[in-house]
Design a protein around this motif. Structure first.
Motif, short mmCIF file in Angstrom:
data_model
loop_
_atom_site.label_atom_id
_atom_site.label_comp_id
_atom_site.label_asym_id
_atom_site.label_seq_id
_atom_site.Cartn_x
_atom_site.Cartn_y
_atom_site.Cartn_z
N ASP A 1 7.15 -2.68 2.46
CA ASP A 1 6.37 -2.65 1.22
C ASP A 1 6.89 -3.74 0.29
OD1 ASP A 1 5.24 -2.11 -1.26
OD2 ASP A 1 5.22 0.06 -0.91
N ARG B 1 0.84 -1.20 0.00
CA ARG B 1 0.00 0.00 0.00
C ARG B 1 0.88 1.25 0.00
NH1 ARG B 1 -4.78 -0.48 3.25
NH2 ARG B 1 -5.68 -2.55 2.99
N ASP B 2 0.33 2.31 -0.61
CA ASP B 2 1.00 3.62 -0.56
C ASP B 2 0.54 4.39 0.66
OD1 ASP B 2 2.36 3.33 -3.01
OD2 ASP B 2 0.46 3.74 -4.09
N ARG B 3 1.42 5.23 1.18
CA ARG B 3 1.03 6.17 2.23
C ARG B 3 0.27 7.33 1.60
NH1 ARG B 3 4.79 5.31 6.62
NH2 ARG B 3 6.41 3.89 5.93
#
Lengths: 351, 351
Positions: B223, B204-206
């Motif tokens: 990640d 997932r991206d922040r």
């Protein structure tokens, strides 16, 4: 004194004349009686283990020994007492796992192994060893005690296997031993009181002395050339326990398919690199939905040697007589290390 | 009554009007309060589990429930008491593992699973269940008790992991959780009192609420798009314990490389077929020389539910508040089953 060693750059053993060792404080001087030969010795010859003892141009072989105490040298041992030495010794500054009696769990790099990696083995007329690494044995084991070291590895592996299944009711009825070498056959023998049906995998034609032993136990011989490991569950039955002693890496993954629900596979072989395809999805799913376990196990500690000693005592005489097939003097090196299939456990006798 | 179910041939849930169930002897009638949604529900929708309940054209979903006793029906339960039902029920004529309190160890084919395979789930206004499959919980858990079933699976998996390491000194300091779904995050929370450093893998991206939770614990987010599992030991550190909850089959094998010597990996994901290359020789060697273990674990029994109940009690409030992100009524089906990444645990509230 005479010692059987591999010299740097060589892949065959030689009979060398080397200086007799002098025991340090806390060490006993031992006269070697017998040393067994096993697959690891051939791996050492092939250079698949670690380095030679520091500063030496040869590595003395042998890690399955029975010795007599020649000089107790101030230890609690008695002159003439028979002992079996353990294999691992602490590397410089790494005593943590040894101090708690678990050298078998020491991480790679924190130990040396007599006859295998970084320390001389026991195939010499005399050896020295700290008393803490010696297991006293009865005189009656002078000839068969070479089996205690290999059996101790099985004791540990089976202990780990049972511990991993200890939180639920688990009484293994069916066991498969992968490999009909001396360790496989000894394990098959040790499993007889525990399981109802046993199987042993090999790749030999009849007549063959290992198949005869397998069948004498009432176990079933499985020829891997006609019955791949992955088919054993269908052709024979799923197994509660699989013990791998072949070093054939595909067997590790095929084991997952052979296991019955709640079963455990314990791996002892030490293969080298080999990339191949697996149906990793199905095997992962099988592990999970079947609550299965796969355990690696290496080496053993004093407690396992003690249990192996009891286990050796309980094996029928015919097993011992038919597993130790050949006894050689140190000068019969070539014959001793010739790997022909009609011989099972070969032993060097130094007396 | 209202029930959320998948109809034969469909892959989306529907809100159906179905007959209210009548309790048999030994069964209580329960009013459902809340039911959690998890990955297994999506697998059921995709048809990856077993068959529908015999004779029905629909399968009621849901296996993570909190209910109130509507009618004890002669059992020892009290009207209004809160309970969490277990998931497995015996298949016809297969009570052996149930009778000894180990339905979680029952072999495939000998059980049905409420909401998953061959038996209706708990996403309905009323359900019936034999009293032996109900775990009473305090009233304070009316909202959070849906987490007890998933947590019970972790309790069992960690118990198996510790048992497999019980014969030697083993105090895990470093743990890696593969998967940042609700089960991964709950497991990360449950591991906090045990380990010194923890890691959690996601993709997932922040900004992302799961990464926020991971970091609130002081754990490290990994990640998987930039750090493959097989590189974690080198980039971060080797792990004593790896918990896999992704169902991504390659992770099972990469786990062997991530583990420190004497470490254990426990697998809970349930992937489908997927053939790929592995260096099976090196992985096998690693398992053996490192005394490593790989365990599969599925389902859980009453004892694990009881421990999960205690474990839920000990979790900080902020964890519970931030893991249960969304509560829907049964009529908000589409939103409840929409799998967007800003929501963690979604719950259907029937009250």
């Amino acid at each position: 004194m005479n010692a059987i060693a591999v010299e740097r750059g060589e892949t065959e053993p030689s009979l060398l004349d080397v200086p007799e060792p002098t025991p340090d404080e806390g060490e006993a001087l031992l006269r070697t009686l017998r040393v067994g030969i096993d697959g690891t010795d051939f791996e050492v010859l092939d250079g698949n283990h670690g380095g030679f003892p520091a500063g030496d141009e040869y590595q003395i072989l042998g890690h399955e020994a029975v010795c007599a105490v020649a000089d107790p040298n101030g230890t609690d041992l008695t002159e003439g007492e028979l002992v079996v030495p353990t294999v691992r010794r602490p590397a410089e500054g790494s005593r943590e796992f040894f101090d708690r009696g678990e050298p078998d769990m020491a991480p790679p790099g924190t130990y040396r192994e007599r006859g295998i990696e970084g320390a001389h083995g026991f195939m010499a007329e005399f050896v020295t060893t700290p008393a803490e690494f010696l297991v006293p044995i009865p005189d009656a084991f002078a000839e068969t005690g070479v089996l205690i070291e290999p059996m101790s590895n099985t004791v540990k592996a089976l202990e780990l296997a049972f511990a991993s299944r200890s939180l639920f009711e688990w009484e293994p009825e069916r066991a498969l031993v992968l490999g009909n070498g001396p360790l496989g056959l000894l394990t098959l023998a040790m499993l007889q009181p525990t399981v109802e049906r046993s199987y042993c995998l090999g790749r030999r034609d009849r007549p063959d002395p290992t198949i005869d032993i397998i069948e004498e136990f009432g176990a079933t011989y499985v020829d891997s050339r006609t019955t791949p490991v992955s088919d054993i569950a269908d052709i024979h039955e799923p197994m509660d326990l699989v013990y791998e002693a072949t070093g054939h890496a595909k067997h590790a993954y095929d084991t997952i398919d052979v296991l019955a629900p709640n079963g455990v596979g314990v791996l002892l072989g030490i293969p080298t690199e080999w990339t191949f395809d697996i149906d990793g999805g199905c095997l992962h799913r099988e592990l999970v939905l079947g609550n299965k376990a796969l355990l690696g196990s290496v080496n053993s500690n004093i407690r396992h040697f003690e249990t192996a000693k009891e286990s050796l005592e309980s094996l029928p005489d015919w097993v011992l007589e038919r597993i130790i097939t050949d006894v050689y003097s140190p000068t019969e090196l070539e014959a001793a290390f010739d790997d022909s299939p009609d011989r099972i456990k070969r032993v060097i006798d130094f007396t």
